[in-house]
Design a protein around this motif. Sequence first.
Motif, short mmCIF file in Angstrom:
data_model
loop_
_atom_site.label_atom_id
_atom_site.label_comp_id
_atom_site.label_asym_id
_atom_site.label_seq_id
_atom_site.Cartn_x
_atom_site.Cartn_y
_atom_site.Cartn_z
N TYR A 42 0.82 -1.21 0.00
CA TYR A 42 0.00 0.00 0.00
C TYR A 42 0.85 1.25 0.00
CZ TYR A 42 -3.71 -3.23 1.27
OH TYR A 42 -4.59 -4.27 1.28
N GLY A 43 0.39 2.24 -0.74
CA GLY A 43 0.97 3.57 -0.67
C GLY A 43 0.07 4.41 0.22
N THR A 44 0.54 5.57 0.64
CA THR A 44 -0.23 6.43 1.52
C THR A 44 -0.56 7.74 0.81
OG1 THR A 44 0.90 5.50 3.44
CG2 THR A 44 -0.24 7.58 3.76
N ARG A 45 -1.82 8.11 0.87
CA ARG A 45 -2.29 9.41 0.36
C ARG A 45 -3.09 10.06 1.48
NH1 ARG A 45 -2.61 10.28 -5.37
NH2 ARG A 45 -3.20 12.35 -4.66
N TYR A 46 -3.13 11.38 1.48
CA TYR A 46 -3.87 12.09 2.51
C TYR A 46 -4.98 12.91 1.87
CZ TYR A 46 -0.31 10.72 5.78
OH TYR A 46 0.52 9.97 6.58
N LEU A 47 -6.13 12.87 2.49
CA LEU A 47 -7.28 13.68 2.12
C LEU A 47 -7.57 14.53 3.35
CD1 LEU A 47 -9.53 14.40 0.16
CD2 LEU A 47 -10.85 12.51 1.08
N ASP A 48 -7.12 15.78 3.32
CA ASP A 48 -7.12 16.64 4.50
C ASP A 48 -6.33 15.93 5.59
OD1 ASP A 48 -8.56 18.68 3.24
OD2 ASP A 48 -10.47 17.72 3.74
N ASP A 49 -6.96 15.58 6.70
CA ASP A 49 -6.22 14.89 7.76
C ASP A 49 -6.52 13.38 7.79
OD1 ASP A 49 -8.81 15.18 8.61
OD2 ASP A 49 -8.32 15.76 10.66
N LEU A 50 -7.18 12.88 6.75
CA LEU A 50 -7.52 11.46 6.65
C LEU A 50 -6.43 10.73 5.86
CD1 LEU A 50 -9.63 9.20 7.06
CD2 LEU A 50 -10.60 9.89 4.87
N CYS A 51 -5.87 9.70 6.46
CA CYS A 51 -4.83 8.90 5.81
C CYS A 51 -5.50 7.76 5.03
CB CYS A 51 -3.88 8.34 6.87
SG CYS A 51 -2.61 7.27 6.19
N LEU A 52 -5.22 7.69 3.74
CA LEU A 52 -5.77 6.63 2.89
C LEU A 52 -4.65 5.69 2.47
CD1 LEU A 52 -8.00 8.80 0.54
CD2 LEU A 52 -8.77 7.40 2.45
N LYS A 53 -4.88 4.41 2.58
CA LYS A 53 -3.94 3.40 2.10
C LYS A 53 -4.42 2.93 0.74
CE LYS A 53 -1.25 3.20 5.69
NZ LYS A 53 0.17 3.45 5.63
N ILE A 54 -3.59 3.14 -0.27
CA ILE A 54 -3.95 2.82 -1.64
C ILE A 54 -3.15 1.61 -2.12
CG2 ILE A 54 -4.14 3.69 -4.00
CD1 ILE A 54 -5.87 5.20 -1.96
N LEU A 55 -3.86 0.57 -2.53
CA LEU A 55 -3.22 -0.65 -3.02
C LEU A 55 -2.41 -0.32 -4.27
CD1 LEU A 55 -3.14 -3.70 -2.40
CD2 LEU A 55 -5.03 -3.98 -4.02
N ARG A 56 -1.21 -0.87 -4.35
CA ARG A 56 -0.35 -0.62 -5.50
C ARG A 56 0.18 -1.94 -6.04
NH1 ARG A 56 5.39 1.32 -3.16
NH2 ARG A 56 5.46 -0.13 -1.46
N GLU A 57 0.79 -1.87 -7.19
CA GLU A 57 1.37 -3.05 -7.80
C GLU A 57 2.64 -3.42 -7.05
OE1 GLU A 57 1.87 -2.82 -12.06
OE2 GLU A 57 0.11 -1.53 -12.21
N ASP A 58 2.55 -4.41 -6.18
CA ASP A 58 3.68 -4.86 -5.37
C ASP A 58 4.15 -6.19 -5.94
OD1 ASP A 58 5.54 -5.53 -3.46
OD2 ASP A 58 4.11 -5.68 -1.81
N LYS A 59 5.28 -6.17 -6.62
CA LYS A 59 5.77 -7.39 -7.29
C LYS A 59 6.14 -8.49 -6.31
CE LYS A 59 6.92 -5.04 -11.41
NZ LYS A 59 7.78 -4.33 -12.24
N SER A 60 6.34 -8.13 -5.05
CA SER A 60 6.66 -9.15 -4.05
C SER A 60 5.39 -9.79 -3.48
CB SER A 60 7.49 -8.54 -2.92
OG SER A 60 6.74 -7.59 -2.20
N CYS A 61 4.23 -9.24 -3.81
CA CYS A 61 2.95 -9.80 -3.34
C CYS A 61 2.06 -10.06 -4.55
CB CYS A 61 2.29 -8.83 -2.36
SG CYS A 61 0.69 -9.41 -1.77
N LEU A 62 1.99 -11.31 -4.94
CA LEU A 62 1.26 -11.69 -6.15
C LEU A 62 -0.22 -11.31 -6.08
CD1 LEU A 62 2.20 -12.96 -8.73
CD2 LEU A 62 1.48 -15.17 -7.85
N GLY A 63 -0.82 -11.42 -4.90
CA GLY A 63 -2.25 -11.10 -4.74
C GLY A 63 -2.55 -9.65 -5.03
#
Length: 86
Positions: A42-63
């Motif tokens: 997951y990458g992290t993005r912020y919406l005001d003071d809300l932390c969002l975890k965004i799924l990314r293409e992680d080659k070490s995690c096939l799922g």
Amino acid sequence: ESVLFPHKIATDQQSMVLVKRLLAISVSCITYLRGLFPESSYGTRYLDDLCLKILREDKSCLGSLQIVKCRIQGCFDALEKNYFPA
């Protein structure tokens, strides 16, 4: 800083971008809260003071790679080709 959610949607293209972002955020939140993939997927993005975890293409995690490439990108493709009725 880029705007995650614009204040005004004036064109079809802007609407498409917003729908894609909402889809990606929704799937990411569900998978993150259920603990389906490691934190490194997951990458992290912020919406005001809300932390969002965004799924990314992680080659070490096939799922996570499969979800992003096959599922989310597949939905994006279907949206762009107008396969969903209005």
